[in-house]
Design a protein around this motif. Structure first.
Motif, mmCIF file in Angstrom:
data_model
loop_
_atom_site.group_PDB
_atom_site.id
_atom_site.type_symbol
_atom_site.label_atom_id
_atom_site.label_comp_id
_atom_site.label_asym_id
_atom_site.label_seq_id
_atom_site.Cartn_x
_atom_site.Cartn_y
_atom_site.Cartn_z
ATOM 1 N N ASP A 83 0.745 -1.219 0.047
ATOM 2 C CA ASP A 83 0.042 -0.050 -0.150
ATOM 3 C C ASP A 83 0.864 1.231 0.080
ATOM 4 N N ILE A 84 0.748 1.804 -1.047
ATOM 5 C CA ILE A 84 1.683 3.053 -1.243
ATOM 6 C C ILE A 84 1.122 4.452 -1.153
ATOM 7 N N GLU A 85 0.071 4.521 -0.459
ATOM 8 C CA GLU A 85 -1.086 5.415 -0.317
ATOM 9 C C GLU A 85 -0.872 6.214 -1.444
ATOM 10 N N GLY A 86 -0.602 7.570 -1.551
ATOM 11 C CA GLY A 86 -0.849 8.371 -2.791
ATOM 12 C C GLY A 86 0.442 8.455 -3.715
ATOM 13 N N GLY A 87 1.476 7.528 -3.331
ATOM 14 C CA GLY A 87 2.636 7.344 -4.139
ATOM 15 C C GLY A 87 3.975 8.061 -3.562
ATOM 16 N N TYR A 88 3.635 9.052 -2.504
ATOM 17 C CA TYR A 88 4.732 9.626 -1.910
ATOM 18 C C TYR A 88 5.193 10.921 -2.873
ATOM 19 N N ILE A 112 -2.806 2.433 -4.460
ATOM 20 C CA ILE A 112 -2.654 3.375 -4.516
ATOM 21 C C ILE A 112 -3.876 4.344 -4.601
ATOM 22 N N GLU A 113 -4.060 5.519 -3.630
ATOM 23 C CA GLU A 113 -5.362 6.026 -3.504
ATOM 24 C C GLU A 113 -5.493 7.348 -3.866
ATOM 25 N N ASP A 114 -6.616 7.857 -4.355
ATOM 26 C CA ASP A 114 -6.938 9.238 -4.492
ATOM 27 C C ASP A 114 -7.081 10.335 -3.411
ATOM 28 N N GLY A 115 -7.449 9.574 -2.342
ATOM 29 C CA GLY A 115 -7.674 10.765 -1.127
ATOM 30 C C GLY A 115 -8.582 11.652 -1.538
ATOM 31 N N ALA A 116 -8.353 13.050 -1.009
ATOM 32 C CA ALA A 116 -9.138 14.156 -1.439
ATOM 33 C C ALA A 116 -8.523 14.843 -2.703
ATOM 34 N N GLY A 117 -7.518 14.127 -3.375
ATOM 35 C CA GLY A 117 -6.915 14.762 -4.422
ATOM 36 C C GLY A 117 -7.724 14.598 -5.667
ATOM 37 N N THR A 146 -10.216 4.348 -3.675
ATOM 38 C CA THR A 146 -11.048 5.662 -3.698
ATOM 39 C C THR A 146 -11.534 6.019 -2.446
ATOM 40 N N ASP A 147 -11.575 7.162 -2.031
ATOM 41 C CA ASP A 147 -11.900 7.694 -0.664
ATOM 42 C C ASP A 147 -13.253 8.400 -0.726
ATOM 43 N N VAL A 148 -14.278 8.125 -1.736
ATOM 44 C CA VAL A 148 -15.314 8.759 -1.902
ATOM 45 C C VAL A 148 -16.381 8.491 -0.766
ATOM 46 N N LEU A 153 -16.772 12.388 -0.030
ATOM 47 C CA LEU A 153 -16.398 13.510 -0.813
ATOM 48 C C LEU A 153 -17.660 14.107 -1.574
ATOM 49 N N VAL A 154 -18.812 13.250 -1.566
ATOM 50 C CA VAL A 154 -20.116 13.674 -2.413
ATOM 51 C C VAL A 154 -21.257 13.256 -1.288
ATOM 52 N N PRO A 155 -22.258 13.846 -1.606
ATOM 53 C CA PRO A 155 -23.355 13.427 -0.684
ATOM 54 C C PRO A 155 -23.965 11.973 -1.103
#
Length: 266
Positions: A83-88, A112-117, A146-148, A153-155
């Protein structure tokens, strides 16, 4: 050098029941998890960060993480995903270089994640990673978190549609799987699984249906996430507090695994 097959890791996602991944954070935990029957090992970035003295959330130096992956690979014989989070990095080329270094250690999968990006930035990272994996001759399993749901991140009524929009973009960029952290409601799990070609990964979460139901909903992979190290930290706090504050030592003695059992694992 032993090389757990990337194709095996892909195949493990095609079973009748979801692939269970108990996430490790160091060589010892990885070897222990494998000894208990895990078919593959994935890391928890939070657990790795804490074990190295860093906060979770893209603060972990990539070079220390690569070294940790190498130490894990040394002691296991099953496929390894990290798990590399956002790729650093925000630079796709730099992220691809980091992933190449992980592949050099024997890694055959990443999260790899999108987070709030920006999802489009993540797409460019995925494209760069896929190109690097082709150059390396490794059929890298790219699992995109994805952290939706996790970050709202949305309703609520728009979450499924937003996940599927992102999944289409991530699939076109070269991803293999979609990891929807925080997804737990059965109808939404089914809708997402049916709405994308990416293989669906969920995590242990409050309200998540039993594993026997997840397969029927279309889930291909179930991750323990950071729950294992979180639970162990809580148990360790009880033991250490008891040791420091009480005269009674029996709880530590009674709950310890035999020294010989641990030592012969390596």
């Amino acid at each position: 050098m032993k090389t757990p097959s990337a194709s095996l890791f892909h195949t493990l996602h095609q079973q009748d029941i979801p692939l269970k991944l108990p996430n490790a954070w160091d060589a010892g935990s990885a070897r222990h998890i494998e000894s208990l029957g895990a078919a593959a090992i994935a890391t928890t970035s939070a657990g790795v960060a804490w074990s190295l003295g860093y906060r979770d959330g893209n603060h972990l130096p990539a070079e220390e993480y690569v070294a940790r992956a190498a130490s894990i690979f040394r002691v296991i014989s099953v496929p390894l995903s990290v798990d590399i989070e956002g790729g650093y990095s925000e630079d796709p080329a730099t992220v691809a270089l980091t992933v190449s270094r992980f592949m050099d250690t024997g890694v055959v999968g990443i999260n790899i994640e999108d987070g709030a990006g920006d999802p489009q930035l993540l797409c460019r990272k995925i494209e760069a990673i896929r190109a690097a994996s082709i150059r390396h001759g490794v059929d890298l399993y790219i699992n995109v978190r994805t952290d939706v749901y996790a970050r709202n991140l949305v309703p609520a009524a728009e979450k499924v549609a937003e996940v599927l929009t992102r999944a289409r973009a991530y699939s076109e960029a070269g991803a293999n799987g979609i990891f929807v952290l925080g997804l737990a409601e059965s109808n939404e799990i089914r809708a997402i699984a049916d709405g994308t070609h990416l293989l669906l990964n969920v995590a242990v979460w409050p309200g998540l249906p039993p594993v026997t139901e997840l397969a029927g909903l279309g889930v291909r992979r179930l991750s323990a996430g950071s729950w294992l190290p979180q639970t162990l930290w809580a148990h360790n706090a009880q033991l250490v507090s008891g040791f420091l504050q009480q005269d009674e030592m029996t709880s530590m003695l009674e709950k310890a695994a035999p020294y010989s059992e641990i030592n012969t694992m390596f």
